[in-house]
Design a protein around this motif. Structure first.
Motif, mmCIF file in Angstrom:
data_model
loop_
_atom_site.group_PDB
_atom_site.id
_atom_site.type_symbol
_atom_site.label_atom_id
_atom_site.label_comp_id
_atom_site.label_asym_id
_atom_site.label_seq_id
_atom_site.Cartn_x
_atom_site.Cartn_y
_atom_site.Cartn_z
ATOM 1 N N SER A 93 45.696 35.985 36.995
ATOM 2 C CA SER A 93 45.357 35.899 35.841
ATOM 3 C C SER A 93 44.190 34.165 36.010
ATOM 4 O O SER A 93 44.031 33.995 37.265
ATOM 5 C CB SER A 93 46.853 34.826 35.911
ATOM 6 N N PHE A 94 44.454 33.990 35.179
ATOM 7 C CA PHE A 94 43.143 31.995 35.477
ATOM 8 C C PHE A 94 43.841 31.803 35.997
ATOM 9 O O PHE A 94 43.539 30.438 37.263
ATOM 10 C CB PHE A 94 43.260 30.919 33.837
ATOM 11 N N ILE A 95 45.107 30.871 36.181
ATOM 12 C CA ILE A 95 46.197 30.233 36.898
ATOM 13 C C ILE A 95 45.473 30.927 38.911
ATOM 14 O O ILE A 95 44.774 29.929 39.517
ATOM 15 C CB ILE A 95 47.410 29.817 36.877
ATOM 16 N N ASP A 96 45.846 32.118 38.386
ATOM 17 C CA ASP A 96 45.292 32.732 39.829
ATOM 18 C C ASP A 96 43.875 32.860 40.729
ATOM 19 O O ASP A 96 43.625 32.423 41.535
ATOM 20 C CB ASP A 96 45.716 33.938 40.037
ATOM 21 N N ALA A 97 42.743 32.247 39.826
ATOM 22 C CA ALA A 97 41.555 32.628 39.919
ATOM 23 C C ALA A 97 41.162 31.383 40.187
ATOM 24 O O ALA A 97 40.632 30.713 41.277
ATOM 25 C CB ALA A 97 40.744 33.342 39.258
ATOM 26 N N GLU A 98 41.807 29.947 39.636
ATOM 27 C CA GLU A 98 41.817 28.651 40.244
ATOM 28 C C GLU A 98 42.340 28.423 41.290
ATOM 29 O O GLU A 98 41.595 28.252 42.242
ATOM 30 C CB GLU A 98 42.444 27.984 39.087
#
Length: 298
Positions: free
Chosen positions: A124-129
């Protein structure tokens, strides 16, 4: 005596701001989680990157645009992209696994081969961050997701213009929706939906690999809704940062927590086949200040 004091105070006047800045940076690092120097120098090697020289290019902003009661294409604008250092390849399964092993990232959702030289997907975007923060800590450099405009800048000829040439009124948006699905289906016709090893899809004119392939890439840009007048000038704009822009064979908005677009979360159009990412590297003190302000905003 005054002359000697002046000579002494002159360098001190330069040293004091530097010391204050260093102290402030240290405090910010502890309080906001800014990237810090790695515990062991060289513990993680920096990824291979491509540096793209500044240039002016045509770009349609991401998000939804409305003119009066009609949903319309975003205005085509000319923007100047600044020098950009971006990962040559998407983040790999092996690289992401190191972040998981360090306890800084959540394990990805599996739906394809988990070979080390495959791009990581099911993130997810959260994982990428989270990965960007870990990589920044591990290398002592500042890594972040690109904005949508930066991704388009790096993609060059592989950036897909999402203009449809069809306006849709709020009462009857069907024509525009159909045009979007038809265009996105044509972009994916005959293309592999499964991830392949890094480099499989070749490089663009700047040497960036695997753009607009079977893996869509998260960007830092929030989805938005913008009202424009008859000349294309912005009347107002509202951001929705719970949804982030992803780029690939086509562009769309995706809920920031979604790891597999097949389960939902795609705001419009055909869902991406796979979700992955690559990062850009920021240099210079201004990048650290920007990261600090971003951490306060978040």
């Amino acid at each position: 005596m005054a002359t000697h004091a002046g000579k002494f105070l002159e360098p001190m006047s330069l040293l004091l701001p530097a010391l204050l800045f260093a102290g402030l940076t240290g405090m910010m690092a502890m309080q906001t989680g800014l990237p810090r120097p790695p515990v062991a120098a060289g513990a993680v090697a920096a990824p291979v990157t491509v540096t793209i020289a500044p240039r002016t290019f045509g770009y349609r902003p991401a998000g939804k645009f409305q003119q009066g009661t009609a949903v319309v294409d975003a205005p085509l604008t000319e923007i100047t992209g600044e020098r950009l250092e971006i990962m040559k390849f998407q983040v790999s399964v092996a690289d992401y696994a190191r972040c998981v092993a360090d306890g800084a990232c959540e394990a990805p959702d599996r739906r394809s081969r988990a070979e080390s030289e495959m791009p990581v997907t099911g993130v997810s975007f959260i994982d990428a961050e989270a990965y960007a923060r870990w990589l920044s800590d591990a290398t002592g450099q500042l890594w972040r997701l690109p904005t949508d405009a930066e991704w388009a800048f790096a993609a060059g000829s592989r950036f897909a213009d999402d203009a449809l040439g069809v306006d849709g009124t709020l009462d009857n948006p069907a024509d525009r929706w159909l045009a979007q699905y038809e265009k996105e289906a044509a972009l994916g016709a005959g293309a592999s939906a499964m991830p392949e090893v890094l480099g499989f899809f070749g490089e663009n004119e700047f040497g960036v690999a695997d753009l607009a392939s079977s893996v869509w890439e998260w960007t830092a840009s929030c989805d938005s809704r913008t009202r424009i007048d008859g000349n294309g000038a912005v009347i107002n704009s509202l951001e929705s940062c719970g949804v982030r822009i992803v780029e690939g064979r086509h562009r769309t908005g995706m809920s920031s927590f979604v790891r597999d677009a097949r389960t939902g979360g795609c705001t419009v159009g055909a869902p991406p086949d796979n979700l992955g990412f690559r990062l850009v590297r920021d240099t210079g003190w201004q990048a650290w200040i920007n990261q600090w302000w971003k951490s306060l905003a978040d």
